[in-house]
Motif scaffolding. Structure first.
Motif, PDB file in Angstrom:
ATOM      1  N   VAL A 186     -10.695   5.827  18.294  1.00 18.74           N
ATOM      2  CA  VAL A 186     -11.637   4.819  17.795  1.00 18.74           C
ATOM      3  C   VAL A 186     -12.449   5.411  16.647  1.00 18.74           C
ATOM      4  N   TRP A 187     -13.018   6.576  16.878  1.00 15.99           N
ATOM      5  CA  TRP A 187     -13.812   7.254  15.846  1.00 15.99           C
ATOM      6  C   TRP A 187     -12.973   7.500  14.597  1.00 15.99           C
ATOM      7  N   GLN A 188     -11.734   7.950  14.783  1.00 13.52           N
ATOM      8  CA  GLN A 188     -10.860   8.230  13.648  1.00 13.52           C
ATOM      9  C   GLN A 188     -10.561   6.960  12.838  1.00 13.52           C
ATOM     10  N   MET A 189     -10.276   5.852  13.534  1.00  9.96           N
ATOM     11  CA  MET A 189      -9.960   4.603  12.840  1.00  9.96           C
ATOM     12  C   MET A 189     -11.147   4.086  12.037  1.00  9.96           C
ATOM     13  N   VAL A 190     -12.320   4.106  12.650  1.00 11.77           N
ATOM     14  CA  VAL A 190     -13.510   3.590  11.968  1.00 11.77           C
ATOM     15  C   VAL A 190     -13.866   4.469  10.771  1.00 11.77           C
ATOM     16  N   GLU A 191     -13.711   5.779  10.923  1.00 13.40           N
ATOM     17  CA  GLU A 191     -13.962   6.694   9.806  1.00 13.40           C
ATOM     18  C   GLU A 191     -12.954   6.468   8.681  1.00 13.40           C
ATOM     19  N   HIS A 192     -11.712   6.155   9.033  1.00 11.25           N
ATOM     20  CA  HIS A 192     -10.643   6.027   8.043  1.00 11.25           C
ATOM     21  C   HIS A 192     -10.762   4.735   7.237  1.00 11.25           C
ATOM     22  N   ILE A 193     -11.103   3.633   7.924  1.00 10.73           N
ATOM     23  CA  ILE A 193     -11.248   2.339   7.228  1.00 10.73           C
ATOM     24  C   ILE A 193     -12.603   1.715   7.594  1.00 10.73           C
ATOM     25  N   PRO A 194     -13.689   2.276   7.123  1.00 15.94           N
ATOM     26  CA  PRO A 194     -15.013   1.758   7.492  1.00 15.94           C
ATOM     27  C   PRO A 194     -15.257   0.322   7.051  1.00 15.94           C
ATOM     28  N   SER A 195     -14.589  -0.112   5.970  1.00 13.72           N
ATOM     29  CA  SER A 195     -14.821  -1.471   5.465  1.00 13.72           C
ATOM     30  C   SER A 195     -14.319  -2.542   6.427  1.00 13.72           C
ATOM     31  N   ALA A 196     -13.499  -2.140   7.418  1.00 10.32           N
ATOM     32  CA  ALA A 196     -13.014  -3.103   8.407  1.00 10.32           C
ATOM     33  C   ALA A 196     -13.989  -3.267   9.568  1.00 10.32           C
ATOM     34  N   PHE A 197     -15.043  -2.464   9.560  1.00  7.11           N
ATOM     35  CA  PHE A 197     -15.947  -2.444  10.714  1.00  7.11           C
ATOM     36  C   PHE A 197     -17.412  -2.555  10.303  1.00  7.11           C
ATOM     37  N   ASP A 198     -17.730  -3.548   9.471  1.00  2.00           N
ATOM     38  CA  ASP A 198     -19.121  -3.809   9.126  1.00  2.00           C
ATOM     39  C   ASP A 198     -19.821  -4.270  10.418  1.00  2.00           C
ATOM     40  N   GLU A 199     -20.782  -3.511  10.882  1.00  2.00           N
ATOM     41  CA  GLU A 199     -21.356  -3.708  12.212  1.00  2.00           C
ATOM     42  C   GLU A 199     -21.813  -5.143  12.476  1.00  2.00           C
ATOM     43  N   GLY A 200     -21.235  -5.737  13.507  1.00  2.00           N
ATOM     44  CA  GLY A 200     -21.628  -7.062  13.956  1.00  2.00           C
ATOM     45  C   GLY A 200     -21.290  -8.199  13.014  1.00  2.00           C
ATOM     46  N   LYS A 226     -10.839  -9.684   4.261  1.00  2.00           N
ATOM     47  CA  LYS A 226     -10.945  -8.491   3.418  1.00  2.00           C
ATOM     48  C   LYS A 226     -10.014  -7.359   3.834  1.00  2.00           C
ATOM     49  N   VAL A 227      -9.525  -7.403   5.070  1.00  2.00           N
ATOM     50  CA  VAL A 227      -8.636  -6.341   5.545  1.00  2.00           C
ATOM     51  C   VAL A 227      -7.473  -6.965   6.318  1.00  2.00           C
ATOM     52  N   PRO A 286      -3.183   4.815  19.331  1.00  2.00           N
ATOM     53  CA  PRO A 286      -1.887   5.211  18.806  1.00  2.00           C
ATOM     54  C   PRO A 286      -1.885   5.688  17.353  1.00  2.00           C
ATOM     55  N   VAL A 287      -3.019   5.578  16.623  1.00  2.00           N
ATOM     56  CA  VAL A 287      -2.943   5.708  15.157  1.00  2.00           C
ATOM     57  C   VAL A 287      -2.905   7.164  14.708  1.00  2.00           C
ATOM     58  N   VAL A 288      -1.941   7.473  13.849  1.00  2.00           N
ATOM     59  CA  VAL A 288      -1.774   8.807  13.278  1.00  2.00           C
ATOM     60  C   VAL A 288      -2.236   8.820  11.824  1.00  2.00           C
ATOM     61  N   CYS A 289      -1.799   7.819  11.056  1.00  2.00           N
ATOM     62  CA  CYS A 289      -2.189   7.772   9.647  1.00  2.00           C
ATOM     63  C   CYS A 289      -2.208   6.331   9.165  1.00  2.00           C
ATOM     64  N   GLY A 290      -2.812   6.124   8.016  1.00  2.00           N
ATOM     65  CA  GLY A 290      -2.912   4.778   7.480  1.00  2.00           C
ATOM     66  C   GLY A 290      -3.309   4.808   6.026  1.00  2.00           C
ATOM     67  N   ASN A 291      -2.974   3.743   5.325  1.00  2.00           N
ATOM     68  CA  ASN A 291      -3.398   3.607   3.927  1.00  2.00           C
ATOM     69  C   ASN A 291      -4.894   3.311   3.859  1.00  2.00           C
ATOM     70  N   LEU A 292      -5.466   3.583   2.717  1.00  2.00           N
ATOM     71  CA  LEU A 292      -6.888   3.347   2.503  1.00  2.00           C
ATOM     72  C   LEU A 292      -7.086   2.028   1.761  1.00  2.00           C
ATOM     73  N   ILE A 293      -8.089   1.250   2.174  1.00  2.00           N
ATOM     74  CA  ILE A 293      -8.391  -0.003   1.484  1.00  2.00           C
ATOM     75  C   ILE A 293      -8.777   0.309   0.036  1.00  2.00           C
ATOM     76  N   GLY A 294      -8.137  -0.380  -0.890  1.00  2.00           N
ATOM     77  CA  GLY A 294      -8.409  -0.133  -2.302  1.00  2.00           C
ATOM     78  C   GLY A 294      -7.570   0.984  -2.887  1.00  2.00           C
ATOM     79  N   GLY A 295      -6.785   1.652  -2.038  1.00  2.00           N
ATOM     80  CA  GLY A 295      -5.934   2.734  -2.529  1.00  2.00           C
ATOM     81  C   GLY A 295      -4.597   2.743  -1.822  1.00  2.00           C
ATOM     82  N   ILE A 296      -4.032   1.542  -1.625  1.00  2.00           N
ATOM     83  CA  ILE A 296      -2.789   1.414  -0.880  1.00  2.00           C
ATOM     84  C   ILE A 296      -1.606   1.918  -1.706  1.00  2.00           C
TER      85      ILE A 296
END
Length: 532
Positions: A217-231, A310-311, A346-356
């Motif tokens: 969870v921490w890794q995913m939110v750190e990797h794509i923070p724009s997908a998790f604007d709080e609330g 947006k995502v 399950p997530v190992v890696c992913g593209n970055l928003i704005g840098g796919i």
């Protein structure tokens, strides 16, 4: 700064307290707040501990589609310290029996629509209590009775079933119950057994710890923070929550930041799905290639308002260029492709928003190490090799299966993915091929051994071999080669036998009769030659 939780229970407690009045889940036009989910899941946890006498470490199987009952049952089990065993609602009785017996589940939560399958084999398992729920059990009166009655009596979607020890889901949450001591969780406390074929066709339970899940969870939110604007987000949860990606992304990651999850019980019902989406301003859409393709070809989908989207995230199977282009053309949102496995939470890696980087599954998540090895286990650079992973999200091992655990880990602790990849000089990963024989049908793993073992139980079949062949709609479908003892055996007979004993996506779409199958000098069937 993104909070890093020690375990899933700590994550849930934070969200219940921090976002009490926000909408947590919506399904079939009814919503529950974080406070309501808190109260209901606490009641369910108390029932599990006090009434059933279950203790931390006991296994509970959940066999539900994306309904409001799923998070209530999931969070209740976690609060009780139980190990959750996610069970595919599409499973046949044979598949359900295997999984329940392998994990030793003592309780099962099941939807009434599919309960007849479990009922036919439940006495052959260790399950002591079956908790049955109807589709609209968490809806208010009178809508609850109306929906449930229509489903059962008008549409006749609930086949007859009988359990010796069954209770209704509503009865388990009807009273507050007595408090119990909060479970003590250490880093290796298992949160879920997620069944997968691993490197071979025998289904095994990947032991994913509380730390594995919370860290991912921490890794995913750190990797794509724009997908998790709080609330502020509305996630479309059309991938099934019993699938590890949806489970961790929706039920934990989105939930940890007060987001709204829009549950889609049946994504195959495109008209119903579009009708639901039209009522919400969606911001995050998570799907697989086949779903993107189907929606883009469905005219009513094109009329939706995508101004807040947006995502868009894709996983589960390879994303085709046509699907990516069509989605972006219609929604105005690029598809961000990633990569993961059941064994990595399950997530190992992913593209970055704005840098796919199209054609790539992106960069590794924080604290995730990758390396490529050759057939002898030597590290290789500048060329393709088997992708190996090391990081906090990597599973503990397979449930009560030390041999398979040893097989999938290298001597120095790297997880062998079975996938062949290339890594460029900037760290971007491209999946080239699969080393294992696994077939990927619409994002679901199909293991040839299981299909072959099943059809070979048909008396007229001598031997069989299953491979995957490309399919525009599903990515891949199963092609089955069979050698029959009787030339009178028909393709229809083989198909019907498979349909009776296998989940629909595992059923061969192409059946070919052969006089013999290619084999090695030790008698092993050579699937590679069949593919060629």
């Amino acid at each position: 700064m993104v909070t890093r939780y020690k375990n899933a229970l700590e994550l849930l407690e934070h969200s219940f307290k921090s976002y009490a009045d926000k909408t947590a889940y919506t399904c079939l036009d009814y919503s529950l707040t974080y406070k309501q989910i808190d109260q209901l899941s606490e009641r369910f946890a108390r029932y599990l501990r006090n009434d059933l006498g279950l203790v931390p470490g006991d296994r509970i199987a959940i066999q539900l589609p994306n309904l409001l009952q799923f998070p209530v049952a999931l969070y209740g089990a976690v609060r009780a310290g139980l190990i959750v065993v996610n069970t595919n609602p599409l499973y046949t009785p044979r598949e359900i029996r295997y999984q329940l017996r392998d994990c030793g589940a003592k309780a099962l939560v099941v939807l009434s629509n599919i309960a007849h399958n479990a009922a036919s084999i439940i006495e052959q398992t260790d399950v002591e209590t079956v908790i049955v729920t109807n589709i609209a059990d968490l809806h208010p009166f009178p809508k609850r009775q109306l929906i449930n009655s229509v489903v059962k009596y008008v549409k006749r979607m609930v086949p007859a079933y009988k359990f010796d020890h069954a209770v209704s889901f509503r009865s388990t949450i009807s009273k507050k119950g007595k408090p119990f001591e909060r479970p003590v969780l250490n880093p290796d406390s298992v949160m879920t057994l997620q069944y997968t074929g691993g490197t071979t066709g025998v289904s095994k339970g990947a032991m994913l710890s509380h730390k594995n899940m919370a860290d991912n969870v921490w890794q995913m939110v750190e990797h794509i923070p724009s997908a998790f604007d709080e609330g502020a987000e509305t996630f479309v949860a059309c991938l099934p929550l019993y699938h590890i990606y949806a489970l961790n992304l929706h039920a934990l990651a989105a939930f940890s930041l007060g987001e709204h999850n829009l549950l889609i019980p049946n994504p195959r019902d495109l008209a119903g799905m579009v009708k639901t989406l039209s009522k919400h301003q969606i911001t995050v859409f998570v799907g697989i290639n086949t779903l993107f393709t189907a929606l883009c070809r469905f005219e009513p989908f094109k009329a939706l308002d995508f101004s807040k989207l947006k995502v868009t995230s894709a996983g589960g199977m390879a994303l085709t260029e046509d699907a990516a282009k069509a989605w972006e053309s219609i929604t105005g949102c690029e598809v961000c492709e990633g990569y993961g496995l059941t064994e990595t939470s399950p997530v190992v890696c992913g593209n970055l928003i704005g840098g796919i980087v199209r054609g790539s599954v992106g960069l590794p998540l924080q604290e995730t190490e990758l390396k490529l090895i050759d057939d002898e286990g030597n590290t290789v650079t500048g060329e393709a090799g088997e992708l190996c992973v090391r990081g906090p999200q990597v599973m503990l091992g397979y449930w009560e299966n030390e041999d398979e655990t040893r097989t999938v880990f290298t001597e120095d602790g790297w997880l062998r993915t079975g996938d062949v990849a290339e890594i460029d000089d900037k760290g971007y990963v491209r999946i080239v091929d699969r080393k294992k024989d696994m077939i990927l049908v619409s994002g679901f793993n199909v293991f040839p051994n299981e299909v072959e073992d099943t059809i070979c139980q048909m008396p007229q079949i001598i031997e069989a071999a299953a491979i995957g062949v490309a399919d525009e709609k599903c990515g891949e479908v199963v092609k089955l080669f069979v050698v029959a003892a009787d030339e009178k055996v028909t393709e229809e007979a083989v198909y019907n036998y498979c349909r009776k004993n296998l989940t629909p996506y595992k059923v061969p779409k192409v059946i070919v009769f052969r006089d013999d199958l290619p084999k090695s000098n030790v008698g092993k069937i050579l699937r590679k030659e069949l593919r060629e």
